[in-house]
Design a protein around this motif. Structure first.
Motif, PDB file in Angstrom:
ATOM      1  N   ARG A 334       0.740  -1.128   0.169  1.00 32.41           N
ATOM      2  CA  ARG A 334       0.039  -0.099  -0.046  1.00 32.41           C
ATOM      3  C   ARG A 334       0.887   1.352  -0.020  1.00 32.41           C
ATOM      4  O   ARG A 334       0.401   2.249  -0.743  1.00 32.41           O
ATOM      5  CB  ARG A 334      -0.895  -0.005   1.224  1.00 32.41           C
ATOM      6  CG  ARG A 334      -1.656   1.170   1.427  1.00 32.41           C
ATOM      7  CD  ARG A 334      -2.723   1.125   2.442  1.00 32.41           C
ATOM      8  NE  ARG A 334      -2.021   1.032   3.860  1.00 32.41           N
ATOM      9  CZ  ARG A 334      -1.531   2.292   4.498  1.00 32.41           C
ATOM     10  NH1 ARG A 334      -1.541   3.273   4.099  1.00 32.41           N
ATOM     11  NH2 ARG A 334      -0.779   1.833   5.762  1.00 32.41           N
ATOM     12  N   ARG A 335       1.989   1.302   0.786  1.00 30.93           N
ATOM     13  CA  ARG A 335       2.610   2.422   1.151  1.00 30.93           C
ATOM     14  C   ARG A 335       3.508   2.639  -0.171  1.00 30.93           C
ATOM     15  O   ARG A 335       3.640   3.892  -0.864  1.00 30.93           O
ATOM     16  CB  ARG A 335       3.741   2.354   2.238  1.00 30.93           C
ATOM     17  CG  ARG A 335       2.796   2.484   3.417  1.00 30.93           C
ATOM     18  CD  ARG A 335       3.819   2.226   4.799  1.00 30.93           C
ATOM     19  NE  ARG A 335       3.217   2.404   5.976  1.00 30.93           N
ATOM     20  CZ  ARG A 335       3.671   2.098   7.118  1.00 30.93           C
ATOM     21  NH1 ARG A 335       4.776   1.968   7.356  1.00 30.93           N
ATOM     22  NH2 ARG A 335       2.913   2.342   8.310  1.00 30.93           N
ATOM     23  N   ALA A 336       4.162   1.635  -0.696  1.00 29.94           N
ATOM     24  CA  ALA A 336       4.881   1.797  -1.770  1.00 29.94           C
ATOM     25  C   ALA A 336       4.102   2.104  -3.306  1.00 29.94           C
ATOM     26  O   ALA A 336       4.459   2.945  -3.868  1.00 29.94           O
ATOM     27  CB  ALA A 336       5.658   0.257  -2.262  1.00 29.94           C
ATOM     28  N   VAL A 337       2.831   1.736  -3.502  1.00 31.52           N
ATOM     29  CA  VAL A 337       2.038   2.054  -4.542  1.00 31.52           C
ATOM     30  C   VAL A 337       1.887   3.639  -4.316  1.00 31.52           C
ATOM     31  O   VAL A 337       1.951   4.230  -5.351  1.00 31.52           O
ATOM     32  CB  VAL A 337       0.891   1.218  -4.512  1.00 31.52           C
ATOM     33  CG1 VAL A 337      -0.442   1.842  -5.376  1.00 31.52           C
ATOM     34  CG2 VAL A 337       1.004  -0.377  -4.917  1.00 31.52           C
ATOM     35  N   LEU A 338       1.517   4.001  -3.174  1.00 26.53           N
ATOM     36  CA  LEU A 338       1.168   5.457  -2.915  1.00 26.53           C
ATOM     37  C   LEU A 338       2.387   6.228  -3.169  1.00 26.53           C
ATOM     38  O   LEU A 338       2.215   7.302  -3.792  1.00 26.53           O
ATOM     39  CB  LEU A 338       0.623   5.694  -1.769  1.00 26.53           C
ATOM     40  CG  LEU A 338      -0.967   5.344  -1.443  1.00 26.53           C
ATOM     41  CD1 LEU A 338      -1.336   5.404  -0.126  1.00 26.53           C
ATOM     42  CD2 LEU A 338      -1.966   5.807  -2.455  1.00 26.53           C
ATOM     43  N   GLY A 339       3.393   5.758  -2.821  1.00 27.62           N
ATOM     44  CA  GLY A 339       4.702   6.415  -2.639  1.00 27.62           C
ATOM     45  C   GLY A 339       5.240   6.552  -4.261  1.00 27.62           C
ATOM     46  O   GLY A 339       5.783   7.487  -4.843  1.00 27.62           O
ATOM     47  N   GLN A 344       9.330  12.170  -7.693  1.00 27.49           N
ATOM     48  CA  GLN A 344      10.314  12.117  -6.699  1.00 27.49           C
ATOM     49  C   GLN A 344      10.407  13.226  -5.785  1.00 27.49           C
ATOM     50  O   GLN A 344      10.746  13.214  -4.503  1.00 27.49           O
ATOM     51  CB  GLN A 344      11.373  11.739  -7.225  1.00 27.49           C
ATOM     52  CG  GLN A 344      11.737  10.179  -8.056  1.00 27.49           C
ATOM     53  CD  GLN A 344      13.126   9.981  -8.203  1.00 27.49           C
ATOM     54  OE1 GLN A 344      13.934  10.049  -7.621  1.00 27.49           O
ATOM     55  NE2 GLN A 344      13.239   8.932  -9.318  1.00 27.49           N
ATOM     56  N   ASP A 345      10.296  14.451  -6.341  1.00 27.02           N
ATOM     57  CA  ASP A 345      10.433  15.633  -5.435  1.00 27.02           C
ATOM     58  C   ASP A 345       9.365  15.890  -4.406  1.00 27.02           C
ATOM     59  O   ASP A 345       9.378  16.993  -3.546  1.00 27.02           O
ATOM     60  CB  ASP A 345      10.768  16.999  -6.471  1.00 27.02           C
ATOM     61  CG  ASP A 345       9.515  17.152  -7.372  1.00 27.02           C
ATOM     62  OD1 ASP A 345       8.516  16.206  -7.259  1.00 27.02           O
ATOM     63  OD2 ASP A 345       9.404  18.185  -7.995  1.00 27.02           O
ATOM     64  N   GLN A 346       8.189  15.046  -4.410  1.00 30.92           N
ATOM     65  CA  GLN A 346       7.160  15.191  -3.469  1.00 30.92           C
ATOM     66  C   GLN A 346       7.343  14.162  -2.361  1.00 30.92           C
ATOM     67  O   GLN A 346       6.357  14.120  -1.679  1.00 30.92           O
ATOM     68  CB  GLN A 346       5.770  15.412  -4.146  1.00 30.92           C
ATOM     69  CG  GLN A 346       5.736  16.348  -5.377  1.00 30.92           C
ATOM     70  CD  GLN A 346       4.362  16.204  -5.784  1.00 30.92           C
ATOM     71  OE1 GLN A 346       3.432  15.717  -5.450  1.00 30.92           O
ATOM     72  NE2 GLN A 346       4.044  16.994  -7.060  1.00 30.92           N
TER      73      GLN A 346
END
Length: 349
Positions: A334-339, A344-346
């Protein structure tokens, strides 16, 4: 550690002609015929091989050192934008390479999280992919496990808290390579030199071997074959990636759970293609195919990321002591998909 001969290879072809066994074959032969010491093995960084030799699990007659071969070192770009990473390129070099950090961020992140700074400066990408599993029963001289030619896997009735939760029938190892998780998410290929001199490539996914196909080895590499490079396909500017892991310690520790995500987003933010690979979860880096399918054509948001995390657990068969990995893997997905969906700058530092 017992005495052994040392030979410096003059070229990859020279090494291929000299080497007689893979490390897995040498360990298997030693268990069957303890007095036989005929194996000639290839040595790169030596991080894993020397450990096995110190424990008496591999006792080669000779080591062929390839660590000085320049043509197996470095990162170069092909005419089509693909990247060739030489097998002797260190994890530290991959972690800081500016081109990789932009185009294949998840790989650079995975390399930066592997082991310790000292080991990353010594360990090679090829050696990392080829290292033997870190299962304590495999690495115990007192346990004659299935992978060493024994009668059963001790992990099922023993301590299995760090073992596989997918494809763990028969043997419950997890694949030890951290970069392999990211490489598979990028659909990498491996370049292999055959002892007769031919070089060929095949998808990394086809390089690894599940226990159900062969209980005694983790990859298809044969005697005298040398892993010379890894190839990464060119990435479009819209592609974004992220690698995350959870470990008991923040340094010098293998992950309890890991995930690499690569997303191809269109101008409207919809997912054209997704690649999700789980690490520390199976005997090979594990493709979460149902989670990938769920994201295709969808907007990336909290709801779809949550659903992908749950879908990534499809087919899991946790053992008595490692079911805790399932919520870890779902959360990491979940975190990796959202991230990964964020520029990258956000992203949070």
């Amino acid at each position: 550690m017992e005495a052994f001969e040392w030979q410096q290879a003059q070229s990859p072809a020279d090494a291929a002609a000299l080497v007689t066994h893979t490390t897995a074959e040498a360990m298997l032969t030693l268990q069957a015929r303890p007095s036989e010491r005929q194996a000639i093995l290839v040595k790169a960084g030596g991080v894993d091989l020397l450990d096995l030799m110190k424990e008496g699990l591999a006792i080669p007659r000779r080591l062929v050192d390839i660590s000085q071969l320049r043509e197996l070192q470095g990162i170069s770009t092909g005419d089509d934008g693909s990247l060739r990473i030489g097998a002797l390129t260190t994890l530290a070099q991959i972690a800081v390479h500016p081109g990789l950090r932009q185009s294949h961020a998840a790989l650079a992140q995975a390399a930066a999280m592997a082991a310790s700074p000292q080991i990353r400066n010594r360990a090679t990408l090829g050696g990392n992919l080829l290292q033997r599993p870190r299962c304590w029963y495999l690495r115990s001289a007192a346990h004659h496990c299935l992978r060493k030619g024994g009668g059963h896997c001790f992990a099922f009735a023993g301590d299995n808290r760090y073992h596989a939760v997918f494809a763990n029938h028969g043997c419950a190892i997890v694949h030890s390579s951290t970069p392999a998780t990211a490489l598979l998410a990028f659909h990498a290929q491996v370049e292999i030199l055959h002892p007769r001199g031919q070089r060929y490539r095949l998808p990394l996914e086809d390089f690894f071997v599940l226990p159900e196909a062969d209980m005694h080895r983790e990859n298809i590499l044969g005697p005298g074959e040398i892993l010379t490079a890894v190839w990464l396909p060119p990435q479009m500017p819209a592609n974004r990636s992220l690698y995350l892991q959870v470990a008991e310690k923040t340094a010098f520790d293998w992950p309890l759970a890991a995930v690499a995500v690569v997303l191809d987003l269109d101008a409207a933010g919809l997912c054209r293609e997704a690649s999700i690979v789980l690490g520390a979860a199976a005997p090979v880096p594990w493709r979460a195919r149902q989670a990938e399918a769920l994201l295709r054509g969808a907007a990336i948001n909290g709801e779809t990321a949550e659903a992908a995390g749950e879908a990534a657990l499809a087919g899991a068969t946790p053992l008595a002591q490692n079911a805790y990995k399932l919520p870890l893997l779902a959360t990491l997905v979940r975190r990796a998909v959202l991230g990964a969906a964020l520029p990258q700058d956000q992203r949070a530092p």
